[in-house]
Every structure is written in structure tokens, then in C-alpha cells.
Motif scaffolding. Sequence first.
Motif, PDB file in Angstrom:
ATOM      1  N   VAL A   1      26.672 -20.832 -30.885  1.00 57.08           N
ATOM      2  CA  VAL A   1      25.944 -21.954 -31.504  1.00 57.08           C
ATOM      3  C   VAL A   1      26.853 -23.190 -31.587  1.00 57.08           C
ATOM      4  O   VAL A   1      26.454 -24.306 -31.257  1.00 57.08           O
ATOM      5  CB  VAL A   1      25.423 -21.538 -32.908  1.00 57.08           C
ATOM      6  N   GLU A   2      28.108 -22.967 -32.003  1.00 55.75           N
ATOM      7  CA  GLU A   2      29.058 -24.086 -32.102  1.00 55.75           C
ATOM      8  C   GLU A   2      29.298 -24.723 -30.743  1.00 55.75           C
ATOM      9  O   GLU A   2      29.377 -25.944 -30.610  1.00 55.75           O
ATOM     10  CB  GLU A   2      30.414 -23.603 -32.661  1.00 55.75           C
ATOM     11  N   GLU A   3      29.447 -23.876 -29.726  1.00 57.79           N
ATOM     12  CA  GLU A   3      29.709 -24.399 -28.378  1.00 57.79           C
ATOM     13  C   GLU A   3      28.522 -25.212 -27.861  1.00 57.79           C
ATOM     14  O   GLU A   3      28.701 -26.256 -27.246  1.00 57.79           O
ATOM     15  CB  GLU A   3      30.004 -23.242 -27.402  1.00 57.79           C
ATOM     16  N   ILE A   4      27.308 -24.725 -28.115  1.00 57.94           N
ATOM     17  CA  ILE A   4      26.119 -25.469 -27.659  1.00 57.94           C
ATOM     18  C   ILE A   4      26.022 -26.787 -28.434  1.00 57.94           C
ATOM     19  O   ILE A   4      25.769 -27.844 -27.869  1.00 57.94           O
ATOM     20  CB  ILE A   4      24.824 -24.628 -27.831  1.00 57.94           C
ATOM     21  N   HIS A   5      26.284 -26.710 -29.742  1.00 59.74           N
ATOM     22  CA  HIS A   5      26.247 -27.917 -30.573  1.00 59.74           C
ATOM     23  C   HIS A   5      27.257 -28.948 -30.063  1.00 59.74           C
ATOM     24  O   HIS A   5      26.966 -30.132 -29.919  1.00 59.74           O
ATOM     25  CB  HIS A   5      26.557 -27.536 -32.029  1.00 59.74           C
TER      26      HIS A   5
ATOM     27  N   VAL B   1      14.972 -28.580 -28.755  1.00 53.90           N
ATOM     28  CA  VAL B   1      15.769 -27.830 -27.781  1.00 53.90           C
ATOM     29  C   VAL B   1      14.976 -26.584 -27.411  1.00 53.90           C
ATOM     30  O   VAL B   1      14.397 -25.919 -28.283  1.00 53.90           O
ATOM     31  CB  VAL B   1      17.150 -27.450 -28.375  1.00 53.90           C
ATOM     32  N   TYR B   2      14.895 -26.318 -26.121  1.00 58.45           N
ATOM     33  CA  TYR B   2      14.204 -25.129 -25.623  1.00 58.45           C
ATOM     34  C   TYR B   2      15.233 -24.177 -25.043  1.00 58.45           C
ATOM     35  O   TYR B   2      15.988 -24.533 -24.138  1.00 58.45           O
ATOM     36  CB  TYR B   2      13.171 -25.518 -24.554  1.00 58.45           C
ATOM     37  N   LEU B   3      15.261 -22.968 -25.584  1.00 59.98           N
ATOM     38  CA  LEU B   3      16.212 -21.960 -25.117  1.00 59.98           C
ATOM     39  C   LEU B   3      15.545 -21.076 -24.083  1.00 59.98           C
ATOM     40  O   LEU B   3      14.366 -20.741 -24.192  1.00 59.98           O
ATOM     41  CB  LEU B   3      16.616 -21.043 -26.283  1.00 59.98           C
ATOM     42  N   SER B   4      16.315 -20.645 -23.094  1.00 65.03           N
ATOM     43  CA  SER B   4      15.808 -19.644 -22.151  1.00 65.03           C
ATOM     44  C   SER B   4      16.996 -18.809 -21.683  1.00 65.03           C
ATOM     45  O   SER B   4      18.101 -18.944 -22.205  1.00 65.03           O
ATOM     46  CB  SER B   4      15.101 -20.316 -20.975  1.00 65.03           C
TER      47      SER B   4
ATOM     48  N   ALA C   1      18.027 -18.779 -32.135  1.00 62.45           N
ATOM     49  CA  ALA C   1      17.245 -20.027 -32.193  1.00 62.45           C
ATOM     50  C   ALA C   1      17.307 -20.620 -33.604  1.00 62.45           C
ATOM     51  O   ALA C   1      17.494 -21.830 -33.772  1.00 62.45           O
ATOM     52  CB  ALA C   1      15.797 -19.762 -31.772  1.00 62.45           C
ATOM     53  N   ARG C   2      17.203 -19.761 -34.607  1.00 59.40           N
ATOM     54  CA  ARG C   2      17.224 -20.257 -35.998  1.00 59.40           C
ATOM     55  C   ARG C   2      18.585 -20.884 -36.326  1.00 59.40           C
ATOM     56  O   ARG C   2      18.668 -21.985 -36.864  1.00 59.40           O
ATOM     57  CB  ARG C   2      16.928 -19.093 -36.970  1.00 59.40           C
ATOM     58  N   MET C   3      19.674 -20.155 -35.958  1.00 65.34           N
ATOM     59  CA  MET C   3      21.011 -20.671 -36.277  1.00 65.34           C
ATOM     60  C   MET C   3      21.294 -21.982 -35.552  1.00 65.34           C
ATOM     61  O   MET C   3      21.890 -22.905 -36.110  1.00 65.34           O
ATOM     62  CB  MET C   3      22.076 -19.619 -35.920  1.00 65.34           C
ATOM     63  N   LEU C   4      20.832 -22.058 -34.306  1.00 62.12           N
ATOM     64  CA  LEU C   4      21.056 -23.290 -33.537  1.00 62.12           C
ATOM     65  C   LEU C   4      20.251 -24.439 -34.144  1.00 62.12           C
ATOM     66  O   LEU C   4      20.739 -25.568 -34.243  1.00 62.12           O
ATOM     67  CB  LEU C   4      20.668 -23.059 -32.067  1.00 62.12           C
ATOM     68  N   SER C   5      19.041 -24.139 -34.567  1.00 63.23           N
ATOM     69  CA  SER C   5      18.198 -25.170 -35.173  1.00 63.23           C
ATOM     70  C   SER C   5      18.848 -25.713 -36.450  1.00 63.23           C
ATOM     71  O   SER C   5      18.879 -26.918 -36.686  1.00 63.23           O
ATOM     72  CB  SER C   5      16.822 -24.580 -35.474  1.00 63.23           C
ATOM     73  N   GLU C   6      19.404 -24.800 -37.256  1.00 55.13           N
ATOM     74  CA  GLU C   6      20.064 -25.234 -38.498  1.00 55.13           C
ATOM     75  C   GLU C   6      21.287 -26.101 -38.184  1.00 55.13           C
ATOM     76  O   GLU C   6      21.525 -27.117 -38.820  1.00 55.13           O
ATOM     77  CB  GLU C   6      20.484 -24.011 -39.328  1.00 55.13           C
ATOM     78  N   ARG C   7      22.039 -25.683 -37.173  1.00 55.30           N
ATOM     79  CA  ARG C   7      23.275 -26.413 -36.839  1.00 55.30           C
ATOM     80  C   ARG C   7      22.972 -27.795 -36.257  1.00 55.30           C
ATOM     81  O   ARG C   7      23.638 -28.777 -36.557  1.00 55.30           O
ATOM     82  CB  ARG C   7      24.105 -25.582 -35.846  1.00 55.30           C
TER      83      ARG C   7
END
Length: 368
Positions: free
Chosen positions: A280-284, A302-305, A315-321
Amino acid sequence: MSKAQGRLSGLLGRSVRDLFSRSRGVLALDIGSSCVKLLETDGPPGNIRLLTAGIAPLPPTAVQNNLIQDFDVVAETIRDLVKQTGARSREVVTAVPGPAVMIKKIHLPSGSDEANFDQQVMVEAGNAIPEHLDNVTLDYQVLGYTERDELEVLLVAVKKDIVNSYTSVIRDAGLVPVIVDVDYFALENMFELNYDLEESHVVGLVNVGARYCSINILRSGRSSFTGDIPVGGAEFTDVLMRNLGVSPEEAEVLKAGGTAGDLGRDQIEAALTPAVQFLVEEIHRALSFYWRSDAEEPLSAVYLSGGTARTAGLARMLSERLETPVEVADPLARVTLGRVVDAEFVRRNATSLAVTIGLAARRVGDKT
Ligand SMILES: Nc1ncnc2c1ncn2[C@@H]1O[C@H](COP(=O)(O)OP(=O)(O)OP(=O)(O)O)[C@@H](O)[C@H]1O
Ligand SMILES: [Mg+2]
């Protein structure tokens, strides 16, 4: 320049217009580092019908460093998939991995001579691409005019030995490679096929595979940034094996929400969560580096695949970050399923098939 002229023509140089205007069947083949995904589709690119689908695992040594390493294993896996799915088409659209690709934007003076356009692009490419042009397969796409009235052109270059490793293994499997695309652009086509993009919106597409994430940021439906992060689901497998002493096969079961031996889900979550947080940190970091929301519009979504997009909580953690809506993309939202395709199988594996669907949907919107 018309949109059709502006599209990538395919790294092998053959126009895809002929291939698709007849709406005949085509094989879309995504050779990933952990598995091969095969789809047979027909119909025009904007309205594809899925005829057959299959996924087969690969040993970790088969594809490494963006190259096919074990030709026999990969060719046999592809041959088996064709047999198992009963696919009848022989012409293949495939993709090389994003990290293998050099992408640059160049600018040419407006009023560039159409007759010598290819030559002008080659001259500029010689300056922009950090490889001798003899060693790369080059393609380009005209993006349009800049505010300074220059022609903006997207250059896409891949080392020939990388392209050749993918085309050779496809020939070894008895098939005919006709288009070699790049996973970033396949992702964009998958999105264009299935979603309506609001003109002003900025959307991040993030495909999380086994060894890397491909990122494509779309602004007003056009690619603004493409890049990758060298982290994927294989890290989660390693973490589970190291921390819980499970086998690679057991780690796959745990990642998909199952258990092994007397391991409780809380132990599994405790082992997995730091690795998911790291991803998540790396994507952020990548998204905020390439998309400065203070200077431009914020990301709308953001759309994940990719197979790893199914990781519980990602998805939830990334959305929060990101403080942005994140959803798992549905690459099949507007794909018609044929009579014989296993609907339950393709829906269950839909996120893994995002790049493959994008390959099948090449040239969405090109009616010619
Ligand atoms: N239900 C699931 N939950 C979590 N992870 C999963 C699930 N199903 C598959 N995966 C993981 O997804 C990864 C495979 O995804 P994908 O097929 O997109 O990768 P790939 O194309 O082989 O890899 P790459 O593109 O990085 O070379 C594997 O690491 C696999 O363990
Ligand atoms: Mg992949």
C-alpha cells in the motif's frame, strides 16, 4: 491525425485493423511470471464475446527478468491451455511486461511533413531512447497537439531480445503472434471497454501481479503516466512461507482466505498485514510521486486488478491511505460470455484476466 493513425500499430508492425474488422476469433495471451492466461474472443473490439478462457500456473523459474527463460515449459503450458480450452483461433495478441518497456514523449514541430513523419520520429527516437535503435523494436502513437502547437508523440521501445523471447515461445506453441502490446496499454483498453470515464476525471489503474504492479494514470481518458513498482503477490507468498513455515502451495491457499494445518486466520492476518501495508505504501508513493494533486485535479478513483487485487483488505487499506475511492475493477463488466465458457470460472478469476481482456479489446473505438 485521425485517432486510428494515432494508435499504436503493434510492435510487430502489422496493422490490427484487418484482424479485427472481420470480427473473427483471436487469442489473447498474457504470459505472467506466475501463470499464463489465455482467452479466445470474437466480435468487434468494443463489443467482445468471450468464447473460452483458461489459466495455468508456471514454475517461478519459467519467466524471469522480463524474459522467457524456460521455453519448453512455457510453450508446453500454452499448448496445454489451448487443448484444454478447445480454442480454435491461432492468431495471438500478447503483451510484454511493463518493466521491459522504455516509454518517452517527444515533440515535433507542427506542420511536420506527413511523408517523412516516420523518419522524423526515428531521428528523435535516436536521441530519446537510451539504446541503439538497431537493438529495439520501436512503435509510436501521436497523442495530439500541445498548447505550444507542437505534435506530442509517445515512443514505445522494447529490446528486441525481450520481444523475440515472447514471440518465439508463442511460435514454439504452434501459434502465430500478430500483435505484441504492453500491459499498461492493455489495462487502459480494458478500462475503456468497461467503464465510462468522465471528461475531467483522473483515474489510477493499478494491476498487481505476482512480481510487480503496473500503473497507468488516465486523465480525461488519456494515459498521462505509466510506470511500475517491483512488488507483487510473490512477496506475500514469501512472507507466509518464512513466518509460518508453510509450503508455496499452502501459502497460495492462505492468501486466498483459506487455512492450513492448525493455523488460525488471526495468525495468518498478523503475518500478512505488514506485507500488505508495505505494498500500500509503495503504491501510495508511486501515485503521489507521479500525480501531484496539489498542482492538478485529485485522483477521482483507483481501480485495482491483477491476481493480487483480491487480497483481503488491500482495496480498503489503499483507499484509506490515498483518501480516494479504490475498487477492484471488473474486466468483464461489458464482456458478453459465450455459451460454452465457464462463467463461474471467469467471474472468479476476473481480476487476473484484466490484462488479457485488454489485449482482446485492442483498438476499442476504432471503427475503421
Ligand atoms: N484470491 C487471491 N487472493 C490473493 N492473491 C491471489 C489470489 N489469487 C491469486 N493471487 C495471487 O495473484 C498473483 C498472480 O496474479 P497475476 O496472474 O496477475 O500475476 P502474473 O501476471 O503471473 O505476475 P506478473 O505480472 O507480476 O509477472 C499470484 O501471486 C497469486 O498468488
Ligand atoms: Mg501479469
